[in-house]
Design an enzyme around this catalytic site. Structure first.
Site, PDB file in Angstrom:
ATOM      1  N   ARG A 167      29.276  54.966  40.967  1.00 25.21           N
ATOM      2  CA  ARG A 167      27.807  54.954  41.012  1.00 25.21           C
ATOM      3  C   ARG A 167      27.292  54.396  42.332  1.00 25.21           C
ATOM      4  O   ARG A 167      26.184  54.710  42.762  1.00 25.21           O
ATOM      5  CB  ARG A 167      27.273  54.160  39.814  1.00 25.21           C
ATOM      6  CG  ARG A 167      27.667  52.698  39.812  1.00 25.21           C
ATOM      7  CD  ARG A 167      27.634  52.094  38.414  1.00 25.21           C
ATOM      8  NE  ARG A 167      28.655  52.663  37.555  1.00 25.21           N
ATOM      9  CZ  ARG A 167      28.798  52.380  36.262  1.00 25.21           C
ATOM     10  NH1 ARG A 167      27.986  51.513  35.685  1.00 25.21           N
ATOM     11  NH2 ARG A 167      29.744  52.950  35.541  1.00 25.21           N
ATOM     12  N   LYS A 215      42.637  48.064  37.397  1.00 26.54           N
ATOM     13  CA  LYS A 215      42.934  48.819  36.190  1.00 26.54           C
ATOM     14  C   LYS A 215      44.320  48.459  35.658  1.00 26.54           C
ATOM     15  O   LYS A 215      45.171  47.958  36.417  1.00 26.54           O
ATOM     16  CB  LYS A 215      42.928  50.324  36.508  1.00 26.54           C
ATOM     17  CG  LYS A 215      41.584  50.893  36.882  1.00 26.54           C
ATOM     18  CD  LYS A 215      41.739  52.363  37.266  1.00 26.54           C
ATOM     19  CE  LYS A 215      40.397  52.984  37.634  1.00 26.54           C
ATOM     20  NZ  LYS A 215      39.488  53.093  36.480  1.00 26.54           N
ATOM     21  N   ASP A 219      35.385  48.058  39.356  1.00 27.56           N
ATOM     22  CA  ASP A 219      35.892  49.342  38.864  1.00 27.56           C
ATOM     23  C   ASP A 219      34.762  50.304  38.506  1.00 27.56           C
ATOM     24  O   ASP A 219      35.012  51.426  38.088  1.00 27.56           O
ATOM     25  CB  ASP A 219      36.802  49.114  37.657  1.00 27.56           C
ATOM     26  CG  ASP A 219      37.597  50.355  37.285  1.00 27.56           C
ATOM     27  OD1 ASP A 219      37.802  51.203  38.173  1.00 27.56           O
ATOM     28  OD2 ASP A 219      38.003  50.474  36.116  1.00 27.56           O
ATOM     29  N   ASP A 229      41.597  55.367  42.927  1.00 27.91           N
ATOM     30  CA  ASP A 229      40.834  54.248  42.374  1.00 27.91           C
ATOM     31  C   ASP A 229      41.756  53.276  41.669  1.00 27.91           C
ATOM     32  O   ASP A 229      42.238  53.536  40.571  1.00 27.91           O
ATOM     33  CB  ASP A 229      39.779  54.785  41.394  1.00 27.91           C
ATOM     34  CG  ASP A 229      38.929  53.676  40.785  1.00 27.91           C
ATOM     35  OD1 ASP A 229      38.895  52.580  41.380  1.00 27.91           O
ATOM     36  OD2 ASP A 229      38.310  53.919  39.737  1.00 27.91           O
ATOM     37  N   GLU A 264      32.746  51.785  40.636  1.00 23.69           N
ATOM     38  CA  GLU A 264      32.450  52.047  42.045  1.00 23.69           C
ATOM     39  C   GLU A 264      31.770  53.388  42.295  1.00 23.69           C
ATOM     40  O   GLU A 264      31.065  53.558  43.287  1.00 23.69           O
ATOM     41  CB  GLU A 264      33.748  51.972  42.866  1.00 23.69           C
ATOM     42  CG  GLU A 264      34.616  53.207  42.859  1.00 23.69           C
ATOM     43  CD  GLU A 264      35.175  53.574  41.492  1.00 23.69           C
ATOM     44  OE1 GLU A 264      35.367  54.777  41.234  1.00 23.69           O
ATOM     45  OE2 GLU A 264      35.429  52.673  40.676  1.00 23.69           O
ATOM     46  N   ASP A 304      40.130  60.955  40.667  1.00 20.39           N
ATOM     47  CA  ASP A 304      38.777  60.395  40.593  1.00 20.39           C
ATOM     48  C   ASP A 304      37.837  61.037  41.607  1.00 20.39           C
ATOM     49  O   ASP A 304      36.695  60.610  41.742  1.00 20.39           O
ATOM     50  CB  ASP A 304      38.828  58.879  40.792  1.00 20.39           C
ATOM     51  CG  ASP A 304      37.677  58.162  40.095  1.00 20.39           C
ATOM     52  OD1 ASP A 304      37.060  58.771  39.201  1.00 20.39           O
ATOM     53  OD2 ASP A 304      37.392  57.010  40.450  1.00 20.39           O
ATOM     54  N   LYS A 326      31.232  63.006  43.587  1.00 19.50           N
ATOM     55  CA  LYS A 326      31.927  61.727  43.761  1.00 19.50           C
ATOM     56  C   LYS A 326      33.333  61.970  44.304  1.00 19.50           C
ATOM     57  O   LYS A 326      34.122  62.701  43.698  1.00 19.50           O
ATOM     58  CB  LYS A 326      32.003  60.999  42.421  1.00 19.50           C
ATOM     59  CG  LYS A 326      32.851  59.727  42.443  1.00 19.50           C
ATOM     60  CD  LYS A 326      33.039  59.183  41.023  1.00 19.50           C
ATOM     61  CE  LYS A 326      34.103  58.083  40.990  1.00 19.50           C
ATOM     62  NZ  LYS A 326      34.377  57.616  39.610  1.00 19.50           N
TER      63      LYS A 326
END
Length: 505
Positions: free
Chosen positions: A357, A283, A353, A276, A355, A294, A271
């Site tokens: 996956r 967030k 949030d 993010d 994202e 991230d 990933k």
């Protein structure tokens, strides 16, 4: 870093610090000096034993005793580092002890050190011990200071020479262990560098540039797809997440051909969210700066591929890294949207949030279409895994018991811990959608499990494991054996797993 093996007599070892070890043993937890520590103690007239008897040093994990031999040895100082309970000593014990001692010495004027942490426990062979010592020192000495001015960046006291004490009979085996240690530590530190870079520097395009540069250096094939190619392949997850950012998405492919005639081989998927914000489901401001990390899964995969290329196992490995930013803007994707993933399945967006996956779904779909197996994905995926396992264990979700065991075993060699998590069919109920094939989240309950269940929809018939490193990828504070920031978790486990699968297909 200059690294050498030495077989010189201990009395004559000229260095700024000689690092030896001691453990605790028995019901009374008496301090037990390791082999070299015992020899040094004899040369010092029992001084180390005396300090232990007085209670100044108890052999606890990471505890340090400093002794100045006053010219009775050539070494300027002796560092005795604690290993803890003798019955629990493994490679990670030695790795952390070495890192702790090296970090302590980094700012004391030491330039040349000798590692002699020779416990020879039942759990550890001599070559493993040598490898763990050097890995620990190289990992412990890591810092990220490139954005500090020179006066803050270095005080001229850094360690530049490491020697490892060994017996002549084992020199060839030890050279191989040192070679492997340097590769694994270097690859881990590469991943740390990527995680620690600020997001205004490490954009998706820059991550692709660095992966490409690394690939050229070590002889990997590298292909980078731009937004047009991503759209051509209908990667709706990656396109949807990235549409709120001015930075275009990238899809990075690295290929290692260690066994060209044996089929397509396995896949490593990382990933790569380089920053993010959470998107429209934004967030909280607190700790959002850490969201530059991230892309820890992408960093782990890039680091692992560097190590694999240098170790040259007889196996084929393809790395797939979808990378983009998840930003807030007038073009950002919305809660309520439906995205179509590369394999044709649709996902109803509930929370922007969640994202990771979505971009992984596209990468996993591509891996399945290419017939790659097993597929291992690595991701800072869920806060739920942090609640479940804290910062000690990586959550391991896997559809094959044998692969589960192999990953745990590889992690044990690497000093990283993995805990098997469930993938029972009942969890599918939480991700059912009324208007799409699946829903993007299953709510707070078992959130790390339902995230993995979503990924499971995109792997086809492949053997697959998902490693949720959200709790272990980034350290919020310094440790005695490690800097604050990127941990590089997963790099050495993936490399060890590939070596294991290459020799035991």
């Amino acid at each position: 870093m200059d690294v050498q093996i030495t077989t010189q007599a201990i009395r004559n070892l000229s260095c700024d610090a000689l690092i030896v070890a001691a453990a605790r043993k028995g019901v009374g937890q008496e301090v037990l000096l390791a082999k070299t520590a015992t020899t040094v103690d004899g040369l010092l007239g029992g001084l180390i034993h005396e300090r232990c008897t007085d209670g100044e040093f108890k052999g606890n994990p990471g505890e340090i005793l400093i002794i100045h031999p006053m010219e009775r040895l050539a070494a300027t100082r002796i560092i005795v580092v604690g290993l803890g309970d003798l019955q629990k000593i493994d490679s990670q014990t030695v790795r952390r002890a070495s890192a702790t001692a090296a970090r302590h010495l980094q700012n004391t004027g030491a330039h040349q050190i000798v590692l002699a942490i020779d416990v020879h426990s039942d759990r550890l062979g001599a070559a493993q011990e040598i490898q763990a010592q050097l890995e620990g020192a190289l990992l412990g000495l890591y810092t990220f200071r490139i954005y500090q001015q020179a006066e803050n960046n270095s005080n001229g006291k850094g360690i530049s020479h490491i020697k490892l004490l060994a017996e002549e009979a084992n020199k060839v085996e030890f050279e191989q262990a040192i070679h492997k240690a340097r590769i694994l530590a270097g690859a881990t530190n590469l991943a740390r560098d990527l995680i620690n870079e600020p997001p205004n520097v490490l954009t998706p395009s820059e991550l692709a540039n660095r992966a490409s540069t690394m690939a050229k250096e070590v002889g990997l094939e590298c292909e980078v797809w731009n937004k047009a190619k991503i759209a051509e392949l209908s990667m709706g997850g990656l396109l949807g997440v990235s549409q709120g950012s001015a930075e275009p998405p990238q899809f990075i492919i690295l290929r290692y051909h260690g066994a060209p005639d044996s089929g397509k081989g396995m896949a490593l998927v990382g990933k790569g969210i380089t920053f993010d914000t959470g998107g429209i489901s934004i967030k909280p401001a607190e700790h959002m700066d850490a969201m530059k990390g991230d892309m820890g899964g992408a960093a782990a995969v890039i680091g692992a591929m560097q190590a694999i290329a240098k170790l040259q196992p007889p196996i084929n490995v393809t790395a797939l890294i979808p990378t983009c930013e998840n930003m807030v803007s007038g073009t950002a994707y919305h809660p309520g949207d439906i995205l179509r993933i590369m394999n044709g399945k649709t996902i109803e967006i509930v929370n922007t949030d969640a994202e990771g996956r979505l971009i992984l779904a596209d990468a996993l779909s591509y891996a399945a279409r290419e017939g790659l197996s097993p597929i291992i994905d690595v991701a800072t995926l869920t806060g739920g895994i942090v609640i479940a396992l804290g910062s000690t264990m990586v959550g391991l979700f896997c559809n094959d018991e044998c692969l589960t065991s192999e990953i745990i075993a590889a992690g044990r060699l690497a000093g990283e811990k993995y805990w098997p998590m469930p993938l029972d069919d009942e969890y599918n109920e939480q991700i059912k959608s009324d208007i799409a094939d699946i829903k993007q989240t299953g709510g707070r309950a078992a959130s790390s499990v339902t995230a993995a269940k979503i990924l499971e929809h995109f792997i086809g018939d492949a053997k697959w494991a998902h490693l949720d490193i959200a709790g272990t990828s980034y350290l919020d504070s310094k440790k005695p054996y490690q800097e604050k920031g990127g941990a590089g978790v997963g790099v050495r486990t993936l490399a060890e797993l590939v070596l294991q699968l290459a020799h035991n297909p």
